[in-house]
Design a protein around this motif. Structure first.
Motif, mmCIF file in Angstrom:
data_model
loop_
_atom_site.group_PDB
_atom_site.id
_atom_site.type_symbol
_atom_site.label_atom_id
_atom_site.label_comp_id
_atom_site.label_asym_id
_atom_site.label_seq_id
_atom_site.Cartn_x
_atom_site.Cartn_y
_atom_site.Cartn_z
ATOM 1 N N MET A 129 -13.741 29.690 39.154
ATOM 2 C CA MET A 129 -13.555 28.731 38.390
ATOM 3 C C MET A 129 -14.507 27.738 38.838
ATOM 4 S SD MET A 129 -9.587 28.314 37.976
ATOM 5 C CE MET A 129 -9.112 27.190 38.980
ATOM 6 N N ALA A 130 -14.890 27.618 40.250
ATOM 7 C CA ALA A 130 -15.946 26.639 40.508
ATOM 8 C C ALA A 130 -17.357 27.183 40.274
ATOM 9 C CB ALA A 130 -16.020 26.590 42.220
ATOM 10 N N ILE A 131 -17.678 28.445 40.323
ATOM 11 C CA ILE A 131 -19.143 28.926 39.860
ATOM 12 C C ILE A 131 -19.125 28.816 38.404
ATOM 13 C CG2 ILE A 131 -20.311 31.134 39.361
ATOM 14 C CD1 ILE A 131 -19.364 31.976 42.196
ATOM 15 N N VAL A 132 -18.048 29.328 37.467
ATOM 16 C CA VAL A 132 -18.205 29.209 36.074
ATOM 17 C C VAL A 132 -18.384 27.776 35.656
ATOM 18 C CG1 VAL A 132 -16.897 29.523 33.936
ATOM 19 C CG2 VAL A 132 -17.134 31.423 35.602
ATOM 20 N N SER A 133 -17.654 26.683 36.170
ATOM 21 C CA SER A 133 -17.462 25.418 35.820
ATOM 22 C C SER A 133 -18.822 24.553 36.182
ATOM 23 C CB SER A 133 -16.204 24.758 36.242
ATOM 24 O OG SER A 133 -16.382 24.555 37.413
ATOM 25 N N SER A 134 -19.396 24.809 37.295
ATOM 26 C CA SER A 134 -20.654 24.457 37.653
ATOM 27 C C SER A 134 -21.839 24.743 37.200
ATOM 28 C CB SER A 134 -20.669 24.207 39.151
ATOM 29 O OG SER A 134 -20.849 25.516 39.798
ATOM 30 N N ALA A 193 -20.211 31.937 26.884
ATOM 31 C CA ALA A 193 -18.723 31.443 25.900
ATOM 32 C C ALA A 193 -17.673 32.132 26.590
ATOM 33 C CB ALA A 193 -19.108 31.719 24.617
ATOM 34 N N THR A 194 -17.638 33.573 26.826
ATOM 35 C CA THR A 194 -16.577 34.170 27.418
ATOM 36 C C THR A 194 -16.015 33.842 28.875
ATOM 37 O OG1 THR A 194 -17.332 36.080 26.061
ATOM 38 C CG2 THR A 194 -15.929 36.613 27.861
ATOM 39 N N LEU A 195 -17.120 33.545 29.818
ATOM 40 C CA LEU A 195 -16.977 33.148 31.023
ATOM 41 C C LEU A 195 -16.004 31.954 30.887
ATOM 42 C CD1 LEU A 195 -19.977 34.319 33.097
ATOM 43 C CD2 LEU A 195 -17.493 35.343 33.168
ATOM 44 N N ILE A 196 -16.679 30.875 30.133
ATOM 45 C CA ILE A 196 -16.078 29.598 30.031
ATOM 46 C C ILE A 196 -14.695 29.655 29.363
ATOM 47 C CG2 ILE A 196 -16.338 27.120 28.829
ATOM 48 C CD1 ILE A 196 -19.384 27.465 29.016
ATOM 49 N N ALA A 197 -14.384 30.340 28.294
ATOM 50 C CA ALA A 197 -13.144 30.550 27.844
ATOM 51 C C ALA A 197 -11.970 31.099 28.907
ATOM 52 C CB ALA A 197 -13.046 31.760 26.451
#
Length: 169
Positions: free
Chosen positions: A38-43, A60-64
């Motif tokens: 979650m930290a890697i994807v959000s940052s 987009a898939t990773l964010i979702a």
């Protein structure tokens, strides 16, 4: 006969303590992986989207996925097990140390059969109380691989500290 029963109780207590410790470690590892994801994807998602426009569907898939994980994170079963298992492991470790200390008198024949039997039931009763007070109605799933590893670690412990593993099979 009662010495063997005490030894078996001691062995099973060690296995149980090791098994729960391994479950705790597994749950903590899953929690860590999810938090890192979650930290890697959000940052990196916004910066990654700008840099790699060709990979926009991936981002987009990773964010979702991170949004779904964030929404269900509190309800994942391993998360709710960490604290109760940690408390149980600590208490079972203390109980094991006490029970192992009691093994000397049992092994040396300093106790009557009735005293050995009482000592064994005190261990069992204390273990039940610990599990009731810490785990309660929480379900700990059975994991055959973790149980096998816990038994190996317990046998190694007894071999290292008692020079043998006795016949606990």
């Amino acid at each position: 006969m009662y010495q063997k029963q005490y030894w078996t109780e001691l062995y099973e207590l060690k296995c149980h303590q090791k098994y729960l410790a391994l479950h705790q470690e597994s749950a903590e590892n899953w929690e860590r992986r999810i938090k890192v994801f979650m930290a890697i994807v959000s940052s990196t998602s916004i910066g990654g989207w700008a840099l790699w426009k060709d990979l926009a569907p991936l981002w987009a898939t990773l964010i979702a996925a991170s949004q779904v994980v964030t929404a269900i994170y509190a309800f994942l079963p391993f998360k709710s097990r960490i604290k109760p298992i940690s408390l149980a492991v600590t208490s079972l470790t203390v109980l094991f140390d006490q029970a192992e200390h009691g093994w000397f008198a049992v092994a040396e024949g300093k106790l009557t059969d009735a005293e050995v039997n009482d000592a064994r039931y005190k261990i069992r009763k204390a273990k039940t109380k610990i599990m009731s007070d810490t785990i309660g109605v929480l379900v700990i799933p059975h994991d055959a691989d973790l149980m096998e590893k816990a038994e190996r670690e317990a046998k190694l412990y007894f071999k290292n500290y008692h020079g043998e593993t006795e016949d606990v099979e």
